[in-house]
Design a protein around this motif. Sequence first.
Motif, mmCIF file in Angstrom:
data_model
loop_
_atom_site.group_PDB
_atom_site.id
_atom_site.type_symbol
_atom_site.label_atom_id
_atom_site.label_comp_id
_atom_site.label_asym_id
_atom_site.label_seq_id
_atom_site.Cartn_x
_atom_site.Cartn_y
_atom_site.Cartn_z
ATOM 1 N N GLY A 41 0.924 -1.299 0.122
ATOM 2 C CA GLY A 41 -0.172 -0.192 0.118
ATOM 3 C C GLY A 41 0.961 1.243 0.076
ATOM 4 O O GLY A 41 2.210 1.282 0.013
ATOM 5 N N LEU A 42 0.403 2.408 0.074
ATOM 6 C CA LEU A 42 0.855 3.717 0.296
ATOM 7 C C LEU A 42 1.452 3.890 1.635
ATOM 8 O O LEU A 42 0.896 3.400 2.643
ATOM 9 C CB LEU A 42 -0.068 4.856 -0.377
ATOM 10 C CG LEU A 42 -0.579 4.855 -1.528
ATOM 11 C CD1 LEU A 42 -1.824 6.082 -1.660
ATOM 12 C CD2 LEU A 42 0.534 5.108 -2.504
ATOM 13 N N HIS A 43 2.565 4.534 1.786
ATOM 14 C CA HIS A 43 2.866 5.233 3.019
ATOM 15 C C HIS A 43 2.719 6.475 3.053
ATOM 16 O O HIS A 43 3.010 7.418 2.073
ATOM 17 C CB HIS A 43 4.547 4.682 3.035
ATOM 18 C CG HIS A 43 5.117 3.300 2.920
ATOM 19 N ND1 HIS A 43 4.824 2.424 4.073
ATOM 20 C CD2 HIS A 43 5.544 2.745 1.940
ATOM 21 C CE1 HIS A 43 5.168 1.154 3.523
ATOM 22 N NE2 HIS A 43 5.634 1.514 2.469
ATOM 23 N N LYS A 44 1.893 6.880 4.098
ATOM 24 C CA LYS A 44 1.478 8.243 4.253
ATOM 25 C C LYS A 44 2.487 8.860 5.405
ATOM 26 O O LYS A 44 2.858 8.328 6.416
ATOM 27 C CB LYS A 44 0.231 7.983 4.857
ATOM 28 C CG LYS A 44 -0.447 9.557 5.306
ATOM 29 C CD LYS A 44 -1.829 9.655 5.585
ATOM 30 C CE LYS A 44 -2.389 10.852 6.015
ATOM 31 N NZ LYS A 44 -3.643 10.638 6.707
ATOM 32 N N PHE A 45 2.925 9.982 4.799
ATOM 33 C CA PHE A 45 3.887 10.960 5.632
ATOM 34 C C PHE A 45 3.176 12.218 5.814
ATOM 35 O O PHE A 45 2.881 12.878 4.952
ATOM 36 C CB PHE A 45 5.339 11.214 4.958
ATOM 37 C CG PHE A 45 6.033 9.832 5.191
ATOM 38 C CD1 PHE A 45 6.764 9.386 6.304
ATOM 39 C CD2 PHE A 45 5.899 8.951 4.025
ATOM 40 C CE1 PHE A 45 7.663 8.413 6.333
ATOM 41 C CE2 PHE A 45 6.837 7.885 3.919
ATOM 42 C CZ PHE A 45 7.628 7.402 5.088
ATOM 43 N N SER A 46 3.120 12.801 7.253
ATOM 44 C CA SER A 46 2.874 14.062 7.472
ATOM 45 C C SER A 46 4.049 15.120 7.616
ATOM 46 O O SER A 46 4.851 14.584 8.433
ATOM 47 C CB SER A 46 1.981 14.248 8.540
ATOM 48 O OG SER A 46 0.718 13.418 8.311
ATOM 49 N N GLY A 47 3.963 16.212 7.345
ATOM 50 C CA GLY A 47 5.195 17.040 7.343
ATOM 51 C C GLY A 47 4.761 18.647 7.866
ATOM 52 O O GLY A 47 3.706 18.244 8.657
ATOM 53 N N LYS A 48 5.163 19.418 7.363
ATOM 54 C CA LYS A 48 4.995 20.975 7.716
ATOM 55 C C LYS A 48 4.628 21.591 6.521
ATOM 56 O O LYS A 48 5.026 21.246 5.495
ATOM 57 C CB LYS A 48 6.047 21.400 8.511
ATOM 58 C CG LYS A 48 6.253 20.835 9.924
ATOM 59 C CD LYS A 48 7.539 21.450 10.568
ATOM 60 C CE LYS A 48 7.446 20.733 12.006
ATOM 61 N NZ LYS A 48 8.647 21.175 12.822
ATOM 62 N N LYS A 49 3.677 22.718 6.805
ATOM 63 C CA LYS A 49 3.117 23.424 5.590
ATOM 64 C C LYS A 49 4.580 24.290 4.698
ATOM 65 O O LYS A 49 5.479 24.415 5.466
ATOM 66 C CB LYS A 49 2.407 24.527 6.286
ATOM 67 C CG LYS A 49 1.567 25.452 5.063
ATOM 68 C CD LYS A 49 0.709 26.366 5.717
ATOM 69 C CE LYS A 49 0.141 27.373 4.716
ATOM 70 N NZ LYS A 49 -0.948 28.177 5.289
ATOM 71 N N PHE A 78 8.784 9.927 13.346
ATOM 72 C CA PHE A 78 9.188 9.960 14.603
ATOM 73 C C PHE A 78 9.371 8.785 15.351
ATOM 74 O O PHE A 78 9.826 8.357 16.438
ATOM 75 C CB PHE A 78 7.928 10.702 15.437
ATOM 76 C CG PHE A 78 8.011 12.057 15.017
ATOM 77 C CD1 PHE A 78 8.639 13.032 15.462
ATOM 78 C CD2 PHE A 78 6.900 12.624 14.313
ATOM 79 C CE1 PHE A 78 8.786 14.445 14.996
ATOM 80 C CE2 PHE A 78 6.825 13.978 13.646
ATOM 81 C CZ PHE A 78 7.722 14.784 14.055
ATOM 82 N N THR A 79 8.965 7.611 14.734
ATOM 83 C CA THR A 79 9.237 6.275 15.307
ATOM 84 C C THR A 79 10.066 5.357 14.557
ATOM 85 O O THR A 79 10.437 5.868 13.293
ATOM 86 C CB THR A 79 7.827 5.680 15.331
ATOM 87 O OG1 THR A 79 7.349 5.112 13.941
ATOM 88 C CG2 THR A 79 6.570 6.248 15.788
ATOM 89 N N PRO A 80 10.667 4.418 15.311
ATOM 90 C CA PRO A 80 11.547 3.293 14.441
ATOM 91 C C PRO A 80 11.004 2.786 13.207
ATOM 92 O O PRO A 80 11.716 2.743 12.216
ATOM 93 C CB PRO A 80 11.952 2.329 15.486
ATOM 94 C CG PRO A 80 11.924 3.240 16.951
ATOM 95 C CD PRO A 80 10.691 4.172 16.441
ATOM 96 N N GLU A 81 9.794 2.525 13.326
ATOM 97 C CA GLU A 81 9.143 1.967 12.095
ATOM 98 C C GLU A 81 9.156 2.911 10.965
ATOM 99 O O GLU A 81 9.280 2.466 9.841
ATOM 100 C CB GLU A 81 7.776 1.595 12.479
ATOM 101 C CG GLU A 81 6.918 1.087 11.214
ATOM 102 C CD GLU A 81 5.376 0.657 11.531
ATOM 103 O OE1 GLU A 81 4.803 0.078 10.656
ATOM 104 O OE2 GLU A 81 4.967 1.277 12.505
ATOM 105 N N GLN A 82 8.748 4.315 11.315
ATOM 106 C CA GLN A 82 8.844 5.333 10.169
ATOM 107 C C GLN A 82 10.147 5.508 9.796
ATOM 108 O O GLN A 82 10.458 5.758 8.455
ATOM 109 C CB GLN A 82 8.312 6.510 10.802
ATOM 110 C CG GLN A 82 6.604 6.644 10.844
ATOM 111 C CD GLN A 82 6.175 7.852 11.649
ATOM 112 O OE1 GLN A 82 7.067 8.357 12.652
ATOM 113 N NE2 GLN A 82 5.032 8.168 11.364
ATOM 114 N N ILE A 83 11.189 5.489 10.323
ATOM 115 C CA ILE A 83 12.616 5.691 9.969
ATOM 116 C C ILE A 83 12.822 4.462 9.155
ATOM 117 O O ILE A 83 13.523 4.835 7.982
ATOM 118 C CB ILE A 83 13.509 5.890 11.247
ATOM 119 C CG1 ILE A 83 13.260 7.140 11.600
ATOM 120 C CG2 ILE A 83 14.866 5.705 10.674
ATOM 121 C CD1 ILE A 83 13.881 7.485 13.034
ATOM 122 N N THR A 84 12.478 3.140 9.596
ATOM 123 C CA THR A 84 12.715 1.980 8.716
ATOM 124 C C THR A 84 12.070 2.222 7.331
ATOM 125 O O THR A 84 12.685 1.854 6.255
ATOM 126 C CB THR A 84 12.370 0.466 9.591
ATOM 127 O OG1 THR A 84 13.137 0.810 10.603
ATOM 128 C CG2 THR A 84 12.340 -0.490 8.670
#
Length: 168
Positions: A41-49, A78-84
Amino acid sequence: GGVKTTVWIGQLSQLATVPYTTDADGYIDTIAFATASPAYGLHKFSGKKSKHNGTFELTAGDNVNTFNTTANLVLYPFTPEQITICDALVGADDLFVIFPNEAGTRIWVYGITQGLNATAGSGGTGVGLQDDTSYKLTLSGEQLTSPMQFLNGGTFADSIAYLDGISV
């Protein structure tokens, strides 16, 4: 102009045999992932404006013209999973990126025909309270078309809900 804070990243190699469909107006209206375990599936990432952006430039060729397409991402894992996940994306050469625009009127799809790959990246802890701690990633690749647009269900809100629904 501008891009919203959220982006979605996918891999062409995880898409189904018919990876997407388009409606009568030329919008991509569905994206289909192959069946796998664990699920694709898609990986969703939230950032800043006002941090992410996409560019494309026509490259004239002897046989065919192409578009050098670039997605500049400023991610905040922010999490180890997201960094991986970020680290795995750096090694992929078949990525596509979905950018909703800031006005909430268009959703751009970069790289869905030929794929993008990581061409630059950086990150760090910073020193001061306001220092940049983002994971910057530049994805680039030659495409046969300029970036496409996505619309599912007829509205921007329906499209965002669809993208969230195919995210892992």
